[in-house]
Design a protein around this motif. Structure first.
Motif, PDB file in Angstrom:
ATOM      1  N   GLY A   1       0.819  -1.203   0.000  1.00 42.89           N
ATOM      2  CA  GLY A   1       0.000   0.000   0.000  1.00 42.89           C
ATOM      3  C   GLY A   1       0.852   1.251   0.000  1.00 42.89           C
ATOM      4  O   GLY A   1       0.352   2.336  -0.222  1.00 42.89           O
ATOM      5  N   HIS A   2       2.176   1.091   0.242  1.00 39.96           N
ATOM      6  CA  HIS A   2       3.102   2.214   0.187  1.00 39.96           C
ATOM      7  C   HIS A   2       2.618   3.406   0.995  1.00 39.96           C
ATOM      8  O   HIS A   2       2.520   4.519   0.496  1.00 39.96           O
ATOM      9  CB  HIS A   2       3.365   2.621  -1.261  1.00 39.96           C
ATOM     10  N   ALA A   3       2.260   3.140   2.219  1.00 34.58           N
ATOM     11  CA  ALA A   3       1.776   4.205   3.086  1.00 34.58           C
ATOM     12  C   ALA A   3       2.927   5.094   3.537  1.00 34.58           C
ATOM     13  O   ALA A   3       4.093   4.756   3.385  1.00 34.58           O
ATOM     14  CB  ALA A   3       1.088   3.592   4.285  1.00 34.58           C
ATOM     15  N   GLY A   4       2.590   6.251   4.067  1.00 38.58           N
ATOM     16  CA  GLY A   4       3.587   7.133   4.651  1.00 38.58           C
ATOM     17  C   GLY A   4       3.768   6.789   6.113  1.00 38.58           C
ATOM     18  O   GLY A   4       3.230   5.809   6.610  1.00 38.58           O
ATOM     19  N   GLY A   5       4.541   7.612   6.812  1.00 36.91           N
ATOM     20  CA  GLY A   5       4.747   7.388   8.235  1.00 36.91           C
ATOM     21  C   GLY A   5       6.162   7.706   8.616  1.00 36.91           C
ATOM     22  O   GLY A   5       6.970   8.100   7.769  1.00 36.91           O
ATOM     23  N   SER A   6       6.468   7.572   9.885  1.00 36.56           N
ATOM     24  CA  SER A   6       7.854   7.817  10.284  1.00 36.56           C
ATOM     25  C   SER A   6       8.232   6.852  11.392  1.00 36.56           C
ATOM     26  O   SER A   6       7.381   6.288  12.077  1.00 36.56           O
ATOM     27  CB  SER A   6       8.034   9.263  10.730  1.00 36.56           C
TER      28      SER A   6
ATOM     29  N   VAL B   1       8.472   8.909   5.643  1.00 38.55           N
ATOM     30  CA  VAL B   1       8.123   8.530   4.280  1.00 38.55           C
ATOM     31  C   VAL B   1       6.901   9.327   3.857  1.00 38.55           C
ATOM     32  O   VAL B   1       5.908   9.385   4.575  1.00 38.55           O
ATOM     33  CB  VAL B   1       7.792   7.024   4.204  1.00 38.55           C
ATOM     34  N   LEU B   2       7.020   9.980   2.704  1.00 33.26           N
ATOM     35  CA  LEU B   2       5.921  10.792   2.200  1.00 33.26           C
ATOM     36  C   LEU B   2       5.519  10.254   0.830  1.00 33.26           C
ATOM     37  O   LEU B   2       6.312  10.309  -0.105  1.00 33.26           O
ATOM     38  CB  LEU B   2       6.407  12.241   2.089  1.00 33.26           C
ATOM     39  N   PRO B   3       4.315   9.697   0.687  1.00 30.85           N
ATOM     40  CA  PRO B   3       3.908   9.178  -0.620  1.00 30.85           C
ATOM     41  C   PRO B   3       3.665  10.328  -1.602  1.00 30.85           C
ATOM     42  O   PRO B   3       3.005  11.303  -1.254  1.00 30.85           O
ATOM     43  CB  PRO B   3       2.590   8.447  -0.329  1.00 30.85           C
ATOM     44  N   LEU B   4       4.229  10.222  -2.807  1.00 32.07           N
ATOM     45  CA  LEU B   4       4.073  11.289  -3.805  1.00 32.07           C
ATOM     46  C   LEU B   4       3.231  10.852  -4.992  1.00 32.07           C
ATOM     47  O   LEU B   4       2.829  11.648  -5.808  1.00 32.07           O
ATOM     48  CB  LEU B   4       5.438  11.740  -4.320  1.00 32.07           C
ATOM     49  N   GLY B   5       3.034   9.557  -5.127  1.00 33.38           N
ATOM     50  CA  GLY B   5       2.267   9.052  -6.263  1.00 33.38           C
ATOM     51  C   GLY B   5       1.938   7.610  -5.984  1.00 33.38           C
ATOM     52  O   GLY B   5       2.195   7.130  -4.879  1.00 33.38           O
ATOM     53  N   PRO B   6       1.398   6.901  -6.959  1.00 33.06           N
ATOM     54  CA  PRO B   6       1.029   5.509  -6.719  1.00 33.06           C
ATOM     55  C   PRO B   6       2.214   4.664  -6.237  1.00 33.06           C
ATOM     56  O   PRO B   6       2.043   3.834  -5.343  1.00 33.06           O
ATOM     57  CB  PRO B   6       0.518   5.034  -8.081  1.00 33.06           C
ATOM     58  N   THR B   7       3.411   4.862  -6.826  1.00 31.80           N
ATOM     59  CA  THR B   7       4.552   4.064  -6.376  1.00 31.80           C
ATOM     60  C   THR B   7       5.722   4.922  -5.929  1.00 31.80           C
ATOM     61  O   THR B   7       6.725   4.408  -5.475  1.00 31.80           O
ATOM     62  CB  THR B   7       5.049   3.114  -7.492  1.00 31.80           C
ATOM     63  N   THR B   8       5.626   6.233  -6.077  1.00 33.18           N
ATOM     64  CA  THR B   8       6.749   7.105  -5.749  1.00 33.18           C
ATOM     65  C   THR B   8       6.629   7.617  -4.320  1.00 33.18           C
ATOM     66  O   THR B   8       5.560   8.023  -3.887  1.00 33.18           O
ATOM     67  CB  THR B   8       6.773   8.321  -6.696  1.00 33.18           C
ATOM     68  N   ARG B   9       7.759   7.573  -3.610  1.00 31.77           N
ATOM     69  CA  ARG B   9       7.752   8.106  -2.252  1.00 31.77           C
ATOM     70  C   ARG B   9       9.026   8.904  -2.006  1.00 31.77           C
ATOM     71  O   ARG B   9      10.075   8.620  -2.588  1.00 31.77           O
ATOM     72  CB  ARG B   9       7.671   6.962  -1.240  1.00 31.77           C
ATOM     73  N   LEU B  10       8.886   9.889  -1.138  1.00 34.57           N
ATOM     74  CA  LEU B  10      10.054  10.661  -0.731  1.00 34.57           C
ATOM     75  C   LEU B  10      10.429  10.194   0.667  1.00 34.57           C
ATOM     76  O   LEU B  10       9.591  10.141   1.566  1.00 34.57           O
ATOM     77  CB  LEU B  10       9.720  12.157  -0.724  1.00 34.57           C
ATOM     78  N   VAL B  11      11.707   9.815   0.831  1.00 33.36           N
ATOM     79  CA  VAL B  11      12.172   9.341   2.129  1.00 33.36           C
ATOM     80  C   VAL B  11      13.122  10.378   2.707  1.00 33.36           C
ATOM     81  O   VAL B  11      14.073  10.789   2.052  1.00 33.36           O
ATOM     82  CB  VAL B  11      12.910   7.989   1.979  1.00 33.36           C
ATOM     83  N   ARG B  12      12.835  10.824   3.911  1.00 31.86           N
ATOM     84  CA  ARG B  12      13.684  11.842   4.533  1.00 31.86           C
ATOM     85  C   ARG B  12      14.278  11.295   5.822  1.00 31.86           C
ATOM     86  O   ARG B  12      13.605  10.627   6.596  1.00 31.86           O
ATOM     87  CB  ARG B  12      12.860  13.077   4.857  1.00 31.86           C
ATOM     88  N   LEU B  13      15.558  11.571   6.031  1.00 31.09           N
ATOM     89  CA  LEU B  13      16.207  11.172   7.280  1.00 31.09           C
ATOM     90  C   LEU B  13      16.582  12.432   8.036  1.00 31.09           C
ATOM     91  O   LEU B  13      17.155  13.350   7.458  1.00 31.09           O
ATOM     92  CB  LEU B  13      17.474  10.374   6.976  1.00 31.09           C
ATOM     93  N   SER B  14      16.238  12.508   9.299  1.00 28.37           N
ATOM     94  CA  SER B  14      16.789  13.631  10.071  1.00 28.37           C
ATOM     95  C   SER B  14      17.564  13.094  11.270  1.00 28.37           C
ATOM     96  O   SER B  14      17.184  12.113  11.898  1.00 28.37           O
ATOM     97  CB  SER B  14      15.698  14.610  10.488  1.00 28.37           C
TER      98      SER B  14
END
Lengths: 236, 413
Positions: free
Chosen positions: B132-137, B154-167
């Motif tokens: 389901g490629h959900a977002g979350g942290s 994890v931020l979903p940007l499209g059906p299969t595209t996600r942006l992953v951010r590390l802080s």
């Protein structure tokens, strides 16, 4: 894989999938080592039980890697570096499974060690575990980056782990002589130290496979120092 | 044009793999010829396949998400690059773009790799490969380094595209740990000199009275010694925590290690009589190391000081600085003397670990010297090795990255 993409793109994704699985296994094994030592230091029985439970996932992943590698070899008949990659993935997953077992074994001993909380050996084990974890991390990082040089460094640091083991061995012997009532528990600690030492050896094995996959050559065995057992036999 | 270049590279690769195969199969001339022929055939096939692919299907690899549609709109790479936190753009399970911070933190190989190879952590894997490629942290401890703490979102940007951010939260955690450590070991170590100070003060007050001048002078000297030791201990603890706080920020100044070693030896010769035993061997034309001058000077002071303290007083202390393989500079400090029993070697860099507590205290040691050295070396991304043979002596070797190499690596990225 960007620079050496294959004409059949599915091949890249198959191999990438296998490497991803191996890396996932590695991540789980690393976490299991760290958690098992933390459980030991804090005598945290819940964490220990969880590690034993989660080792199953590592076993499942190993079976999955095996299945996919066999499928890849059967369907795509990889050659040269691709074949080495596939074989390395197969062998490394087997080694990681063993590492997971050793971590599980450490976790299983936690409930048996309630009384040794503040003994000197208990102070050395976390430092040794850290050294071992560094080796495993180094080997898996080298795998992810296909970095033969980093693999050589991992092999070299195995000496530190051996030093730790020899140091702990002596400390534990002394401790057992001074505290005969705690011999059972000290024996468990000795097994834990041995497990850590074996994990270090396995990290070296991973490094050797990484080197082989990256270069096609075998990494020559590091020169062994003087045999620690011979030295111990003289003194004890 | 790029495609032709690509095919050429592939051709060379195919040729060489053909050759390698032939050699592997046995180095008869026939085998090699067959291998070369196979390689040539493969190259042709590859080229044809690429031509076909480019005409029929169009660009395959380069098509993944959106590079600059119009000149006014910023390019995705530039936007990602402008953020200091590591960012990864993930398509399915494959990393398609990584900004500079991500490459610095995770390695150059991550682009086009499986996300599980880029971020090897069970918690991250569960979040990133979940259906389901959900977002979350999720919080990740021990990614890249056992002490580092990251939050991965994890931020979903499209059906299969996600942006992953590390802080990175390592600094907060390090501060917390430092406080705990300080209370744990500093209080214990400070108690010993304090107890003896109080003891001497009480003795001076009660027993001997104000008239006994000789005893008073002797006691005052001991008290001054103990007080100074406490001061040194506090100084060492402060510098240790400073180094630890900066641990994840690699220093990048150009430091000429050879000149610094010479300077340190001169300072020591000026301040202590036994420092005449130092001999220097510094290779010519050494590249500078990438480092922090004050910390490297402290490292040299601690190592040479140790060698002077624990080596045989009649034997030389040899300091050498030379080039080493792999773009490193090697500093070695060797003494001749009793050496260290092997069982102590792995624990030497622990705080307050002493091989011989009495001897160390008598020599004015704080038990932190090598711990500081270890942390400085770690911060400099170098390596520390202590080798000792009983009855012969101890050699401490430090490998530090040369600055030139660091610059090349940065250029390669």
């Amino acid at each position: 894989m960007a620079t050496t993409g294959h004409t059949v793109k599915a091949f890249d994704s198959d191999l990438g999938q296998i490497r991803g699985l191996v890396s996932e296994m590695g991540g789980r094994a690393e976490a299991a080592i760290a958690a098992s030592i933390e459980a030991l230091a804090r005598l945290d029985l819940d964490t220990a039980a969880r590690i034993v439970e989660e080792d199953r996932k590592i076993d499942e992943l190993e079976a999955e890697v095996e299945r996919q590698v066999i499928r890849l070899i059967a369907l795509r008949a990889p050659m040269a570096d691709d074949l080495r990659d596939a074989v390395a993935a197969l062998k490394i997953s087997g080694v990681i499974e063993r590492i997971g077992d050793y971590a599980k074994n450490i976790a299983k001993r936690v409930p048996l060690l309630a009384e040794l909380r503040n003994s000197e050996p208990m102070a050395i084990l976390p430092a040794m575990a850290r050294s071992v974890s560094d080796m495993v991390r180094g080997a898996l990082d080298a795998y992810a980056a296909r970095d033969a040089k980093a693999a050589v460094l991992v092999q070299e640091s195995d000496r530190h782990v051996d030093d730790f083991y020899n140091s702990l061995f002596r400390t534990l012997l002394t401790y057992m002589m001074e505290n005969p009532t705690s011999i059972t528990q000290s024996a468990h600690l000795l097994f834990i130290a041995k497990n850590l030492e074996r994990i270090g050896d396995h990290a070296t094995n991973i490094a050797e496979m990484v080197y082989f996959a990256a270069t096609g050559d075998q990494l020559v065995d590091r020169p062994r120092g003087p045999d620690p057992y011979a030295a111990m036999a003289e003194r004890t | 044009m790029e495609r032709i270049g690509f095919t050429a590279v592939m051709g060379v690769l195919a040729l060489s793999s053909g050759l390698a195969l032939a050699i592997a199969a046995g180095s008869e001339p026939l085998g090699i010829t067959a291998g070369v022929l196979g390689g040539v055939g493969l190259t042709l096939l590859l080229w044809l396949a690429r031509m076909w692919a480019s005409t029929e299907i169009g660009p395959a690899r380069d098509a993944v998400p959106a590079a600059s549609p119009s000149p006014s709109e910023p390019r995705v790479e530039d936007v990602l690059g402008a953020v200091d936190d590591p960012l990864l753009l993930v398509e399915g399970r494959q990393v398609v773009r990584a900004n500079a911070a991500a490459i610095a933190a995770l390695g150059e190989h991550v682009v086009d790799d499986d996300i599980r190879l880029a971020i090897r952590h069970p918690a991250a894997t569960e979040l990133l490969t979940r259906d389901g490629h959900a977002g979350g942290s999720v919080e990740l401890i021990g990614l890249g380094d056992a002490d580092r703490v990251w939050t991965l979102s994890v931020l979903p940007l499209g059906p299969t595209t996600r942006l992953v951010r590390l802080s990175d939260h390592s600094a907060t955690r390090a501060t917390e740990r430092m406080r705990v450590d300080f209370v744990a070991n500093a209080s214990h170590e400070l108690r010993t000199p304090l107890a003896s100070l109080i003891g001497f003060i009480e003795t001076l007050e009660d027993a001997n009275g104000p008239d006994d001048a000789t005893i008073r002078i002797r006691f005052l000297a001991i008290m001054a010694g103990e007080a100074r030791r406490m001061q040194r201990l506090v100084d060492d603890l402060i510098s240790l925590s400073r180094i630890e706080a900066d641990k994840h920020r690699a220093p990048a100044d150009a430091v000429p290690l050879g000149a610094l070693a010479r300077e340190t030896a001169d300072t020591l010769r000026g301040s202590r009589s036994d420092a005449a035993r130092i001999t220097l061997a510094i290779e010519d034309g050494l590249p500078p190391v990438s480092g922090d001058r004050a910390q490297l000077s402290q490292l040299l002071h601690n190592l040479i000081g140790n060698a002077l303290k624990y080596g045989d007083a009649a034997k030389p202390v040899r300091v050498s600085v030379a080039r080493d393989a792999g773009g490193m500079v090697r500093l070695a400090v060797a003494d001749e003397g009793d050496g260290i029993p092997p069982r102590h070697l792995p624990r030497l860099t622990e705080r307050f670990y002493r091989v011989d507590p009495g001897r160390s205290r008598a020599a004015g040691g704080t038990g932190l010297g090598l711990a500081i050295v270890k942390h400085i070396v770690e911060r400099h991304r170098g390596r520390l090795d202590i080798a000792s043979t009983q009855g012969v002596g101890t050699t401490v070797t430090v490998l530090l990255p040369a600055l030139v190499e660091a610059r090349n690596a940065a250029a390669a990225e």
